[in-house]
Motif scaffolding. Structure first.
Motif, PDB file in Angstrom:
ATOM      1  N   TRP A  35       0.850  -1.374   0.201  1.00  0.00           N
ATOM      2  CA  TRP A  35      -0.258  -0.031   0.023  1.00  0.00           C
ATOM      3  C   TRP A  35       0.816   1.062  -0.020  1.00  0.00           C
ATOM      4  O   TRP A  35       1.977   1.419   0.815  1.00  0.00           O
ATOM      5  N   ARG A  44       3.018  10.592  -3.807  1.00  0.00           N
ATOM      6  CA  ARG A  44       2.779   9.253  -3.214  1.00  0.00           C
ATOM      7  C   ARG A  44       3.855   8.622  -2.419  1.00  0.00           C
ATOM      8  O   ARG A  44       4.843   8.629  -2.836  1.00  0.00           O
ATOM      9  N   TYR A  94      -3.273   3.590  -2.315  1.00  0.00           N
ATOM     10  CA  TYR A  94      -3.123   2.870  -3.525  1.00  0.00           C
ATOM     11  C   TYR A  94      -2.845   1.363  -3.051  1.00  0.00           C
ATOM     12  O   TYR A  94      -1.704   1.246  -2.438  1.00  0.00           O
ATOM     13  N   TRP A 112      -0.587  -1.204 -10.208  1.00  0.00           N
ATOM     14  CA  TRP A 112      -1.358  -0.171  -9.375  1.00  0.00           C
ATOM     15  C   TRP A 112      -2.857  -0.435  -9.548  1.00  0.00           C
ATOM     16  O   TRP A 112      -3.261  -0.603 -10.623  1.00  0.00           O
ATOM     17  N   GLU A 114      -6.659   1.423  -8.506  1.00  0.00           N
ATOM     18  CA  GLU A 114      -7.326   2.707  -8.345  1.00  0.00           C
ATOM     19  C   GLU A 114      -7.197   3.135  -6.891  1.00  0.00           C
ATOM     20  O   GLU A 114      -7.610   1.986  -6.106  1.00  0.00           O
ATOM     21  N   GLY A 115      -7.321   4.157  -6.540  1.00  0.00           N
ATOM     22  CA  GLY A 115      -7.087   4.388  -5.007  1.00  0.00           C
ATOM     23  C   GLY A 115      -8.297   4.191  -4.168  1.00  0.00           C
ATOM     24  O   GLY A 115      -9.585   4.423  -4.693  1.00  0.00           O
TER      25      GLY A 115
END
Length: 122
Positions: A35, A44, A94, A112, A114-115
């Motif tokens: 995460w 990020r 994320y 990755w 989507e958050g």
């Protein structure tokens, strides 16, 4: 590989949330899952990562003692249990995965999702 995260929301400071992320597609070689989070106006950053068997766990200093990461390989799912939440934990979280394990997971992931938004009110 597709990653679907869930579990975000609004919580008061001191509260808890549990994030989940399920991987689909070619998941058999995802040695690392983890995460990251992005606060408003900031880059990020790494939060937590775990190896395939759960032997290696990495946590950002800011969340040690409060967050726990775990995974269920049978379900292709990684979890982030967040306790004692603080307003500074607010951000978009994320989920990420990578076929290469090891400490580099703190810096780079290949896939990755989507958050999911986490908001901690004071």
């Amino acid at each position: 590989v597709q990653l679907q995260a869930s579990g975000g929301g609004l919580v008061q400071a001191g509260g808890s949330l549990r994030l989940s992320c399920t991987a689909s597609g070619r998941t058999f070689n995802m040695k690392a899952m983890g995460w990251f989070r992005q606060a408003p106006g900031k880059e990020r950053v790494f939060v937590a990562g775990i190896s395939w068997g759960g032997v290696s766990i990495y946590l950002a200093d800011s969340v040690k003692g409060r967050f726990t990461i775990s995974r269920d390989n049978a379900k292709n799912t990684v979890y982030l249990q967040m306790n004692s939440l603080k307003p500074e934990d607010t951000g978009v979280y994320y989920c990420a995965a990578d076929p290469v394990g090891g400490p580099n997971m703190r810096h780079e992931m290949a896939y990755w999702g989507e958050g999911t938004q986490v908001t901690v009110s004071s």
